[in-house]
Design a protein around this motif. Structure first.
Motif, short mmCIF file in Angstrom:
data_model
loop_
_atom_site.label_atom_id
_atom_site.label_comp_id
_atom_site.label_asym_id
_atom_site.label_seq_id
_atom_site.Cartn_x
_atom_site.Cartn_y
_atom_site.Cartn_z
N VAL A 1 45.65 46.89 38.40
CA VAL A 1 44.25 46.62 38.75
C VAL A 1 43.77 47.64 39.78
O VAL A 1 44.58 48.34 40.41
N ASP A 2 42.47 47.71 39.95
CA ASP A 2 41.93 48.62 40.97
C ASP A 2 42.19 48.05 42.36
O ASP A 2 42.58 46.89 42.52
N GLN A 3 41.96 48.88 43.37
CA GLN A 3 42.27 48.48 44.75
C GLN A 3 41.45 47.30 45.23
O GLN A 3 41.96 46.44 45.95
N ALA A 4 40.19 47.23 44.83
CA ALA A 4 39.35 46.11 45.27
C ALA A 4 39.89 44.80 44.72
O ALA A 4 39.96 43.79 45.45
N THR A 5 40.30 44.80 43.46
CA THR A 5 40.86 43.59 42.86
C THR A 5 42.18 43.24 43.52
O THR A 5 42.45 42.06 43.81
N LEU A 6 43.00 44.25 43.79
CA LEU A 6 44.28 44.01 44.47
C LEU A 6 44.05 43.37 45.84
O LEU A 6 44.71 42.39 46.20
N LEU A 7 43.09 43.88 46.59
CA LEU A 7 42.78 43.31 47.90
C LEU A 7 42.28 41.87 47.77
O LEU A 7 42.72 40.98 48.51
N ASN A 8 41.39 41.62 46.81
CA ASN A 8 40.90 40.25 46.61
C ASN A 8 42.03 39.30 46.25
O ASN A 8 42.08 38.15 46.73
N LEU A 9 42.95 39.77 45.40
CA LEU A 9 44.10 38.94 45.03
C LEU A 9 45.00 38.67 46.24
O LEU A 9 45.47 37.55 46.42
#
Length: 161
Positions: free
Chosen positions: A94-102
């Motif tokens: 996943v992209d970094q924003a999705t990784l951070l949200n997860l």
């Protein structure tokens, strides 16, 4: 208070509402096996109504629910474990924003297994990188003056090798 939703097999269903007002109906056992926060709420009998999940958006909660469903049954054979590992690797692409949200959501929901997997993924992104590369990877602005940075490099030379 109303009682939890039951389907034909008397499986309890939890209703959850995310910060962006998306509502999810998921089997209680799937969520409580992986998400400590919801397990505690179920044990305290606090799952009769819609449960607000204010720190998690719908897209992220859907991904966490998908992961919980996939990990609900233990892998018995080595082949099953390998398939699950492949699925996890694909899931984490996943992209970094999705990784951070997860990462934020799994920390909030106390989903320890997925949180640890996500932390490993984030750690692998910075492993063997110089501070400048890490800043570039995560779009971090260098807020040190050149003098401050030189002082830090002198005090901690091992971190810049």
């Amino acid at each position: 208070m109303s009682s939890p939703i039951n389907n034909d097999d008397s499986t309890k269903i939890m209703k959850l509402k995310t910060q962006d007002n998306q509502t999810f109906e998921v089997e209680e056992s799937i969520l409580t096996n992986q998400l400590k926060l919801l397990k505690i709420m179920a044990e305290d009998d606090c799952t009769h109504d819609i449960i607000p999940v204010p720190n998690v958006d719908g897209k992220t909660f859907a991904m966490i629910t998908e992961w919980c469903k996939k990990h609900d049954n233990p892998c018995v054979t080595e082949e099953e474990q390998n398939e699950l590992q492949k699925w996890d690797n694909s899931f984490l692409d996943v992209d970094q924003a999705t990784l951070l949200n997860l990462l934020l959501a799994t920390n909030y929901l106390e989903c320890e297994k997925l949180f640890n997997i996500l932390c490993d993924k984030a750690a692998s992104m910075i492993r063997d990188k110089q501070p400048e590369e890490i800043r570039e990877t995560f779009n971090i602005t260098n807020d040190f003056t050149p003098e401050e940075e030189a002082e830090i490099r002198n005090q901690n030379p091992w971190t810049f090798q």
